[in-house]
Design a protein around this motif. Structure first.
Motif, mmCIF file in Angstrom:
data_model
loop_
_atom_site.group_PDB
_atom_site.id
_atom_site.type_symbol
_atom_site.label_atom_id
_atom_site.label_comp_id
_atom_site.label_asym_id
_atom_site.label_seq_id
_atom_site.Cartn_x
_atom_site.Cartn_y
_atom_site.Cartn_z
ATOM 1 N N LYS A 5 0.852 -1.206 0.000
ATOM 2 C CA LYS A 5 0.000 0.000 0.000
ATOM 3 C C LYS A 5 0.881 1.247 0.000
ATOM 4 N N ALA A 6 2.016 1.158 0.688
ATOM 5 C CA ALA A 6 2.972 2.264 0.736
ATOM 6 C C ALA A 6 4.343 1.699 1.085
ATOM 7 N N VAL A 7 5.367 2.271 0.459
ATOM 8 C CA VAL A 7 6.752 1.916 0.739
ATOM 9 C C VAL A 7 7.398 3.144 1.366
ATOM 10 N N LEU A 8 7.891 2.996 2.593
ATOM 11 C CA LEU A 8 8.501 4.112 3.303
ATOM 12 C C LEU A 8 10.013 4.112 3.114
ATOM 13 N N ILE A 9 10.532 5.269 2.711
ATOM 14 C CA ILE A 9 11.977 5.443 2.570
ATOM 15 C C ILE A 9 12.396 6.680 3.348
ATOM 16 N N GLY A 10 13.675 6.747 3.669
ATOM 17 C CA GLY A 10 14.231 7.902 4.360
ATOM 18 C C GLY A 10 15.463 7.492 5.120
ATOM 19 N N PRO A 11 16.201 8.470 5.603
ATOM 20 C CA PRO A 11 17.437 8.181 6.322
ATOM 21 C C PRO A 11 17.161 7.637 7.722
ATOM 22 N N PRO A 12 18.199 7.148 8.386
ATOM 23 C CA PRO A 12 18.036 6.739 9.780
ATOM 24 C C PRO A 12 17.460 7.898 10.590
ATOM 25 N N GLY A 13 16.504 7.602 11.441
ATOM 26 C CA GLY A 13 15.902 8.634 12.271
ATOM 27 C C GLY A 13 14.734 9.352 11.637
ATOM 28 N N SER A 14 14.360 8.976 10.419
ATOM 29 C CA SER A 14 13.235 9.650 9.757
ATOM 30 C C SER A 14 11.891 9.144 10.263
ATOM 31 N N GLY A 15 11.892 7.980 10.909
ATOM 32 C CA GLY A 15 10.649 7.460 11.473
ATOM 33 C C GLY A 15 10.020 6.325 10.696
ATOM 34 N N LYS A 16 10.795 5.671 9.853
ATOM 35 C CA LYS A 16 10.222 4.610 9.015
ATOM 36 C C LYS A 16 9.554 3.514 9.840
ATOM 37 N N THR A 17 10.188 3.081 10.907
ATOM 38 C CA THR A 17 9.619 2.019 11.734
ATOM 39 C C THR A 17 8.452 2.536 12.568
ATOM 40 N N THR A 18 8.635 3.669 13.219
ATOM 41 C CA THR A 18 7.585 4.238 14.065
ATOM 42 C C THR A 18 6.360 4.605 13.236
ATOM 43 N N VAL A 19 6.569 5.371 12.182
ATOM 44 C CA VAL A 19 5.458 5.794 11.324
ATOM 45 C C VAL A 19 4.884 4.580 10.592
ATOM 46 N N GLY A 20 5.747 3.688 10.154
ATOM 47 C CA GLY A 20 5.279 2.486 9.456
ATOM 48 C C GLY A 20 4.355 1.645 10.315
ATOM 49 N N SER A 127 29.030 13.623 11.830
ATOM 50 C CA SER A 127 29.682 13.765 10.533
ATOM 51 C C SER A 127 29.199 12.682 9.557
ATOM 52 N N GLN A 128 29.094 11.452 10.054
ATOM 53 C CA GLN A 128 28.640 10.348 9.202
ATOM 54 C C GLN A 128 27.198 10.568 8.753
ATOM 55 N N MET A 129 26.348 11.042 9.655
ATOM 56 C CA MET A 129 24.953 11.290 9.294
ATOM 57 C C MET A 129 24.863 12.398 8.250
ATOM 58 N N ARG A 130 25.658 13.457 8.412
ATOM 59 C CA ARG A 130 25.660 14.541 7.422
ATOM 60 C C ARG A 130 26.069 14.004 6.050
ATOM 61 N N ARG A 136 22.456 10.551 0.027
ATOM 62 C CA ARG A 136 21.175 9.894 -0.255
ATOM 63 C C ARG A 136 20.020 10.829 -0.563
ATOM 64 N N LEU A 137 20.103 12.080 -0.124
ATOM 65 C CA LEU A 137 18.989 13.006 -0.285
ATOM 66 C C LEU A 137 18.459 13.089 -1.718
ATOM 67 N N PRO A 138 19.320 13.256 -2.725
ATOM 68 C CA PRO A 138 18.796 13.341 -4.095
ATOM 69 C C PRO A 138 18.048 12.060 -4.520
ATOM 70 N N ILE A 139 18.487 10.924 -4.021
ATOM 71 C CA ILE A 139 17.831 9.659 -4.364
ATOM 72 C C ILE A 139 16.460 9.587 -3.701
ATOM 73 N N TYR A 140 16.398 9.920 -2.412
ATOM 74 C CA TYR A 140 15.108 9.931 -1.715
ATOM 75 C C TYR A 140 14.140 10.886 -2.416
ATOM 76 N N GLU A 141 14.619 12.078 -2.750
ATOM 77 C CA GLU A 141 13.774 13.090 -3.400
ATOM 78 C C GLU A 141 13.225 12.572 -4.727
ATOM 79 N N ARG A 142 14.071 11.927 -5.500
ATOM 80 C CA ARG A 142 13.672 11.441 -6.817
ATOM 81 C C ARG A 142 12.698 10.269 -6.729
ATOM 82 N N LEU A 143 12.941 9.357 -5.789
ATOM 83 C CA LEU A 143 12.117 8.152 -5.695
ATOM 84 C C LEU A 143 10.776 8.380 -5.006
#
Length: 169
Positions: A5-20, A127-130, A136-143
């Motif tokens: 019904k929906a596929v959730l994407i996003g970086p760590p901490g975006s809430g994929k598990t909680t919101v999902g 630093s790693q998260m930045r 990944r941001l451009p990929i998330y935005e595009r997909l």
């Protein structure tokens, strides 16, 4: 054809598990998490897969988990933050309702925590998260076919926004 019904994407901490979890409950469907599928296939947690077998092995398990879930699962599907890096996965997501959960760096750090067990954030988490977000941001935005901001919002509000977007589609 079976499809989520929906596929959730996003970086760590975006809430994929909680919101999902909340979205699946709201829609009356199951949640499937491809990170959990990869762990089940390997018989160990992601951190151990990275240490014992390397990131390439994890990404291989992740690609297989995503392909299977996209073909079999009819509920809400949460992808691991890096799953979208694989060109194969990007192609498989075409035609699906892909919800990109946007999160800012500060909020992501706060949610994930600096003492994270996430393998890619071990050395210098901020630093790693930045770096991870920049890559990944451009990929998330595009997909993403639906983009939802999560900073400073309650999961219930985010779920309502997603449900409205699903109903409008």
């Amino acid at each position: 054809m079976t499809r989520p019904k929906a596929v959730l994407i996003g970086p760590p901490g975006s809430g994929k598990t909680t919101v999902g979890t909340a979205l699946a409950e709201r829609l009356g469907v199951p949640l499937r998490d491809t990170d959990a599928d990869a762990e089940a296939a390997a018989g160990k947690p992601i951190g151990e897969i990275f240490i014992d077998d390397g990131e390439d092995r994890f990404r291989e398990l992740e690609r297989a988990a995503v392909a299977a879930a996209l073909a079999e699962h009819e509920g809400v599907l949460a992808l691991g933050g890096g799953a979208v890096l694989a060109a194969e996965t990007q192609e498989l997501l075409a035609g699906h309702t892909v919800v990109y959960l946007r999160v800012g760096l500060s909020e992501a750090i706060k949610r994930v925590g600096l003492a994270s067990a996430r393998p890619l954030l071990v050395l210098n988490p901020r630093s790693q998260m930045r770096k991870l977000l920049e890559e990944r941001l451009p990929i998330y935005e595009r997909l993403g076919t639906v983009h939802v901001d999560t900073d400073g919002r309650e999961p219930a509000d985010i779920v309502e926004e997603i449900v409205k977007a699903l109903e409008a589609a």
